[in-house]
Design a protein around this motif. Sequence first.
Motif, PDB file in Angstrom:
ATOM      1  N   ARG A  60      34.554  99.322 -73.274  1.00  0.00           N
ATOM      2  CA  ARG A  60      33.814  99.790 -72.095  1.00  0.00           C
ATOM      3  C   ARG A  60      34.449  99.252 -70.818  1.00  0.00           C
ATOM      4  N   LYS A  61      34.851  97.974 -70.840  1.00  0.00           N
ATOM      5  CA  LYS A  61      35.483  97.378 -69.660  1.00  0.00           C
ATOM      6  C   LYS A  61      36.819  98.047 -69.364  1.00  0.00           C
ATOM      7  N   LYS A  62      37.603  98.319 -70.413  1.00  0.00           N
ATOM      8  CA  LYS A  62      38.892  98.988 -70.219  1.00  0.00           C
ATOM      9  C   LYS A  62      38.713 100.372 -69.625  1.00  0.00           C
TER      10      LYS A  62
ATOM     11  N   ALA B 269      39.156 104.094 -65.148  1.00  0.00           N
ATOM     12  CA  ALA B 269      38.498 105.053 -64.269  1.00  0.00           C
ATOM     13  C   ALA B 269      38.645 104.641 -62.810  1.00  0.00           C
ATOM     14  N   ALA B 270      38.788 103.334 -62.547  1.00  0.00           N
ATOM     15  CA  ALA B 270      38.929 102.859 -61.176  1.00  0.00           C
ATOM     16  C   ALA B 270      40.281 103.212 -60.576  1.00  0.00           C
TER      17      ALA B 270
END
Length: 126
Positions: free
Chosen positions: A92-94, A99-100
């Motif tokens: 999820r963090k990746k 996405a950023a």
Amino acid sequence: MWKEFKAFALKGNVLDLAIGVIIGAAFGKIVTSLVNDLLTPLLGILVGGVNFSELAVKVGEAELKYGSFIQSVVDFLLVAGSIFFVMKLIVRKKKKEEAAVPEAPKVSKEELLLSEIRDVLKDRLK
């Protein structure tokens, strides 16, 4: 023979595997601590302190320790669940990090065609 061994041992795949094994061992210690020090005591509180490993049935001279099997299954499920949730958090963090990062704007077919026409016209004027 030494050169061949050196080439084999220092290949990227072998080094990547060695690093993976070392990191896996360290991660295994973290997961073991999570299960033994946090999750198992919490589960013990929830089930009223039942210790499955003590359960056994005596059949004649033999003693069937089915409680140890149940405890091993519970331990496996705790470890597998812990790894699953930790990996889910990492993924999820990746995804958020990916996405950023803004992607380059996509060029439409019309823009691509217009760019090609422009380049052809530039070549004719030279």
